[in-house]
Design a protein around this motif. Structure first.
Motif, PDB file in Angstrom:
ATOM      1  N   ALA A   1       0.829  -1.204   0.000  1.00  8.75           N
ATOM      2  CA  ALA A   1       0.000   0.000   0.000  1.00  8.75           C
ATOM      3  C   ALA A   1       0.865   1.257   0.000  1.00  8.75           C
ATOM      4  O   ALA A   1       0.519   2.263  -0.639  1.00  8.75           O
ATOM      5  CB  ALA A   1      -0.930  -0.006   1.211  1.00  8.75           C
ATOM      6  N   LEU A   2       1.983   1.199   0.689  1.00  7.79           N
ATOM      7  CA  LEU A   2       2.903   2.335   0.705  1.00  7.79           C
ATOM      8  C   LEU A   2       3.496   2.585  -0.677  1.00  7.79           C
ATOM      9  O   LEU A   2       3.606   3.734  -1.132  1.00  7.79           O
ATOM     10  CB  LEU A   2       4.008   2.071   1.726  1.00  7.79           C
ATOM     11  N   ALA A   3       3.880   1.501  -1.354  1.00 11.56           N
ATOM     12  CA  ALA A   3       4.466   1.639  -2.684  1.00 11.56           C
ATOM     13  C   ALA A   3       3.459   2.162  -3.708  1.00 11.56           C
ATOM     14  O   ALA A   3       3.846   2.814  -4.687  1.00 11.56           O
ATOM     15  CB  ALA A   3       5.028   0.295  -3.143  1.00 11.56           C
ATOM     16  N   ILE A   4       2.174   1.878  -3.505  1.00  8.35           N
ATOM     17  CA  ILE A   4       1.151   2.352  -4.443  1.00  8.35           C
ATOM     18  C   ILE A   4       0.602   3.709  -4.030  1.00  8.35           C
ATOM     19  O   ILE A   4       0.407   4.609  -4.864  1.00  8.35           O
ATOM     20  CB  ILE A   4       0.005   1.324  -4.546  1.00  8.35           C
ATOM     21  N   GLY A   5       0.360   3.902  -2.753  1.00  7.71           N
ATOM     22  CA  GLY A   5      -0.278   5.122  -2.287  1.00  7.71           C
ATOM     23  C   GLY A   5       0.602   6.363  -2.357  1.00  7.71           C
ATOM     24  O   GLY A   5       0.100   7.468  -2.581  1.00  7.71           O
ATOM     25  N   THR A   6       1.938   6.198  -2.191  1.00 11.66           N
ATOM     26  CA  THR A   6       2.825   7.360  -2.209  1.00 11.66           C
ATOM     27  C   THR A   6       2.874   8.032  -3.580  1.00 11.66           C
ATOM     28  O   THR A   6       2.618   9.240  -3.685  1.00 11.66           O
ATOM     29  CB  THR A   6       4.228   6.960  -1.742  1.00 11.66           C
ATOM     30  N   PRO A   7       3.202   7.321  -4.667  1.00  8.10           N
ATOM     31  CA  PRO A   7       3.185   8.015  -5.974  1.00  8.10           C
ATOM     32  C   PRO A   7       1.785   8.469  -6.384  1.00  8.10           C
ATOM     33  O   PRO A   7       1.640   9.504  -7.040  1.00  8.10           O
ATOM     34  CB  PRO A   7       3.741   6.962  -6.939  1.00  8.10           C
ATOM     35  N   LEU A   8       0.767   7.710  -5.980  1.00  7.29           N
ATOM     36  CA  LEU A   8      -0.592   8.130  -6.315  1.00  7.29           C
ATOM     37  C   LEU A   8      -0.947   9.436  -5.619  1.00  7.29           C
ATOM     38  O   LEU A   8      -1.514  10.353  -6.235  1.00  7.29           O
ATOM     39  CB  LEU A   8      -1.582   7.029  -5.930  1.00  7.29           C
ATOM     40  N   GLY A   9      -0.619   9.550  -4.338  1.00  6.94           N
ATOM     41  CA  GLY A   9      -0.897  10.789  -3.614  1.00  6.94           C
ATOM     42  C   GLY A   9      -0.108  11.958  -4.164  1.00  6.94           C
ATOM     43  O   GLY A   9      -0.622  13.083  -4.255  1.00  6.94           O
ATOM     44  N   LEU A  10       1.149  11.718  -4.535  1.00  4.23           N
ATOM     45  CA  LEU A  10       1.957  12.787  -5.114  1.00  4.23           C
ATOM     46  C   LEU A  10       1.393  13.244  -6.453  1.00  4.23           C
ATOM     47  O   LEU A  10       1.366  14.449  -6.760  1.00  4.23           O
ATOM     48  CB  LEU A  10       3.397  12.302  -5.275  1.00  4.23           C
ATOM     49  N   LEU A  11       0.922  12.287  -7.244  1.00  3.83           N
ATOM     50  CA  LEU A  11       0.323  12.630  -8.531  1.00  3.83           C
ATOM     51  C   LEU A  11      -0.957  13.432  -8.347  1.00  3.83           C
ATOM     52  O   LEU A  11      -1.191  14.430  -9.051  1.00  3.83           O
ATOM     53  CB  LEU A  11       0.050  11.350  -9.318  1.00  3.83           C
ATOM     54  N   VAL A  12      -1.782  13.023  -7.416  1.00  7.24           N
ATOM     55  CA  VAL A  12      -3.033  13.745  -7.171  1.00  7.24           C
ATOM     56  C   VAL A  12      -2.757  15.152  -6.647  1.00  7.24           C
ATOM     57  O   VAL A  12      -3.434  16.121  -7.011  1.00  7.24           O
ATOM     58  CB  VAL A  12      -3.911  12.952  -6.185  1.00  7.24           C
TER      59      VAL A  12
END
Length: 354
Positions: A166-177
């Motif tokens: 979840a950390l590996a997916i949520g971090t770039p996703l949050g940065l992109l958003v």
């Protein structure tokens, strides 16, 4: 000729026989090189002495004023340094025990005391509210059988692996958003909605999609933790001062370099809060999946232990499972997230080193 010169001299008033008449002032005499008058000398000396004293007084006053201004400036600098300096001292062991260890120990003791008093008062049937000693007996039995740490590790390992994913997916996703307005407008509300959705709601479709296996467990964990981590990072990035971003662009930190060196360090407090919440969602999602999707093929975890206690009407076993789930959550918070939060606050000058 001589008479003509005499008459010219008398007419000019410079003749030798020219005498002042009545009403005429005598011709002024040019002063000779004799000594100056005493009064003038004394006056000049007094004036010079007074001027010297005045100059000395003015110089002394200016020196005193300059010294006072320097002292005020030094005091101001010392005050500013005192505001910026965090007092650092090593906290004595006794003070640490009194402030950090004793309060939770006292709280646990009070809970156990109230629990035992309720059992003695027989506020309900014994099979509904077991005594603390009965729960201790269940714990001792699992310890003697050698199954206690195995049950705990089954759940903890799943939760940790799911949280890392979840950390590996949520971090770039949050940065992109956070950085791309179009993406934020598209999926920002979806992330907020997913975060508010109970994780237990994902268990039935995950079972139908993936079956009773570990992939189903990880899918439920990801669906519960990724929105929390992404939204935490978005909240942290929104709180970054625009001056930091402009300074980073001026220094050439753009794109991924700007995100790594400027945005992420500045958004670290909010990001850590999102990670902490993401772990809580991971742990709760896993417990919901283990309780609902219980199967021998999945192994015995804390959720299955809780469900087995329900199936066998073993109330001491149920209380033991609840206490172990609570213990794991508290241990992860104290051993992982609390040190990280203290380190971040200390580096920003918001926490002493004691």
């Amino acid at each position: 000729m001589g008479s003509t010169d005499a008459r010219a001299g008398a007419r000019a008033g410079t003749g030798p026989d020219r005498k002042p008449g009545p009403g005429r002032d005598p011709a002024p005499e040019e002063p000779g090189p004799g000594p100056e008058p005493k009064e003038a000398t004394d006056t000049a000396g007094t004036t010079g002495t007074t001027g010297t004293k005045a100059s000395g007084g003015a110089a002394g006053s200016g020196g005193a004023t300059g010294s006072g201004g320097a002292d005020d400036l030094a005091g101001l600098e010392a005050g500013l340094d005192a505001l910026d300096t965090v007092e650092s001292r090593r906290t004595p062991l006794r003070e640490t025990l009194v402030r950090k260890v004793l309060p939770p120990v006292v709280a646990v003791a009070l809970v156990l005391a109230v629990w035992q008093v309720l059992v003695w008062a027989e506020v309900t049937d014994a099979y509904k509210l077991p005594a603390p000693s009965a729960v201790w007996d269940s714990l001792s039995e699992m310890w003697l059988q050698g199954t206690l740490f195995g049950v705990m590790w089954t759940s903890v390992s799943r939760a940790l692996l799911g949280f890392v994913l979840a950390l590996a997916i949520g971090t770039p996703l949050g940065l992109l958003v956070a950085r791309v307005k179009v993406v934020r407008a598209a999926i920002g509300p979806v992330l907020s909605g997913l975060q508010s959705l109970p994780s237990v709601a994902w268990v039935p479709p995950a079972v139908l999609w993936l079956g009773l296996n570990d992939r189903m467990m990880f899918a439920v964990i990801l669906l519960g933790a990724v929105p929390s981590i992404a939204n935490g990072l978005v909240a942290g990035v929104d709180q970054v001062p625009p001056l930091f971003l402009r300074a980073g662009r001026t220094l050439g930190a753009t794109g991924l370099r700007g995100a790594w060196h400027i945005v992420m360090p500045a958004a670290l407090p909010g990001y850590l809060a999102g990670l902490k919440q993401g772990w809580a969602f991971s742990w709760r999602s896993l417990m919901a999946a283990e309780i609902i999707a219980s199967s021998p093929e999945l192994g015995l975890g804390l959720g299955q232990l809780l469900d087995n206690g329900r199936s066998n009407a073993d109330m001491p076993g149920i209380f033991l499972a609840i206490l172990l789930i609570l213990l794991v959550g508290i241990a992860v918070d104290l051993l992982v997230f609390s040190p990280l939060e203290r380190a971040v606050l200390r580096r920003r000058g918001l926490l002493g080193r004691g």
